[in-house]
Write an enzyme that holds these catalytic residues in place. Structure first.
Site, PDB file in Angstrom:
ATOM      1  N   SER A   1       0.859  -1.179   0.000  1.00 45.52           N
ATOM      2  CA  SER A   1       0.000   0.000   0.000  1.00 45.52           C
ATOM      3  C   SER A   1       0.893   1.225   0.000  1.00 45.52           C
ATOM      4  CB  SER A   1      -0.885   0.010   1.250  1.00 45.52           C
ATOM      5  OG  SER A   1      -1.560   1.252   1.391  1.00 45.52           O
TER       6      SER A   1
ATOM      7  N   TYR B   1      -2.147   0.641  10.630  1.00 43.61           N
ATOM      8  CA  TYR B   1      -2.092   0.140   9.255  1.00 43.61           C
ATOM      9  C   TYR B   1      -0.781   0.540   8.577  1.00 43.61           C
ATOM     10  CZ  TYR B   1      -3.652  -0.860   4.478  1.00 43.61           C
ATOM     11  OH  TYR B   1      -3.765  -1.357   3.203  1.00 43.61           O
TER      12      TYR B   1
END
Length: 248
Positions: free
Chosen positions: A134, A147
């Site tokens: 990501s 995250y």
């Protein structure tokens, strides 16, 4: 002529399911692995070339059984896609249990499955490990501490693995998407609050789709064997950074 076997984790929905369909279309014999077997069976029923298999990347026992099933085969591609985000709380009030779950899926899941299949990836002409990372693995943002920490760690695993496998016939790639609108990612992250999940994409004309990321995976995987795509960062045109998004 087939391209060989491709294993995809987290294949029951979103990017994983789209990648399974795309790699099957590219001529791979796809092993679609995830916890929700009924979703995998539906995927396989609608797409020739896909075989479902139950796998929980957070379970050492589940991964060991998976490795026993496929570790002796010749695997061309492993897409470590299982992962996800939980919560948007600041560091000072975040739930450590959420952080632990994110680390288990996004980092230790990659470790377990890669270890289990590495012998299979080295057989024959060699293989390719891809990880769905990501932009959160390269840029931090407020409310994303758990995250971003997990995805930074996953990116570090990818980079370290590439160094350690140098001289062996295994390519290593990270695909790092920005804003992708799938049916579950934001909904799961925000505890099932659909209104809040929809707000994530509000005003964004064209977020990326799961098929966009599957296209990137297919591009990297189908390059000639001597070509390694280290890192492919892909964002929608409307997104310059996690905190800089054009909302019309």
């Amino acid at each position: 002529m087939g391209r060989g076997t491709a294993v995809i984790t987290g294949a029951s929905s979103g990017i994983g399911a789209a990648t399974a369909r795309r790699l099957a279309a590219e001529g791979y014999d796809v092993i679609a692995a995830a916890r929700r077997v009924e979703r995998l069976e539906q995927l396989a029923a609608g797409t020739p070339g896909i075989r479902p298999f139950a796998l929980d990347v957070t379970s050492a026992e589940s991964v060991a059984a998976f490795g026993a099933e496929f570790g002796e085969q010749d695997v061309a591609v492993l897409v470590n896609n299982a992962g996800g985000a939980l919560g948007v709380d600041p560091v000072e009030s975040a739930d450590p249990a959420d952080w632990q779950r994110m680390y288990e899926t996004n980092v230790l899941g990659v470790l377990r499955v890669t270890q289990a299949l590495l012998p299979a990836l080295e057989r024959g002409a060699g293989g390719h490990v891809l990880v769905t990372g990501s932009i959160a693995g390269h840029v931090v943002y407020e409310g994303g501490g758990g995250y971003t920490a997990a995805k930074h760690a996953a990116s570090a695993v990818v980079q370290t693995l590439r160094l350690e496998l140098n001289g062996r016939p295994v390519r290593v790639t990270e695909i790092a998407p920005g804003m992708v609108r799938t049916e579950e990612f934001s909904l799961v992250r925000l505890g099932g609050d659909k209104t809040a999940a929809d707000r994530v994409y509000a005003g964004v004309a064209e977020p990326l789709t799961a098929d966009d990321i599957a296209d990137c995976v297919a591009f990297a995987a189908t390059r000639p064997a001597h070509v390694n795509i280290d890192l492919l960062v892909v964002k929608p045109l409307a997104q310059a950074a996690p905190h800089k998004i054009d909302r019309r």
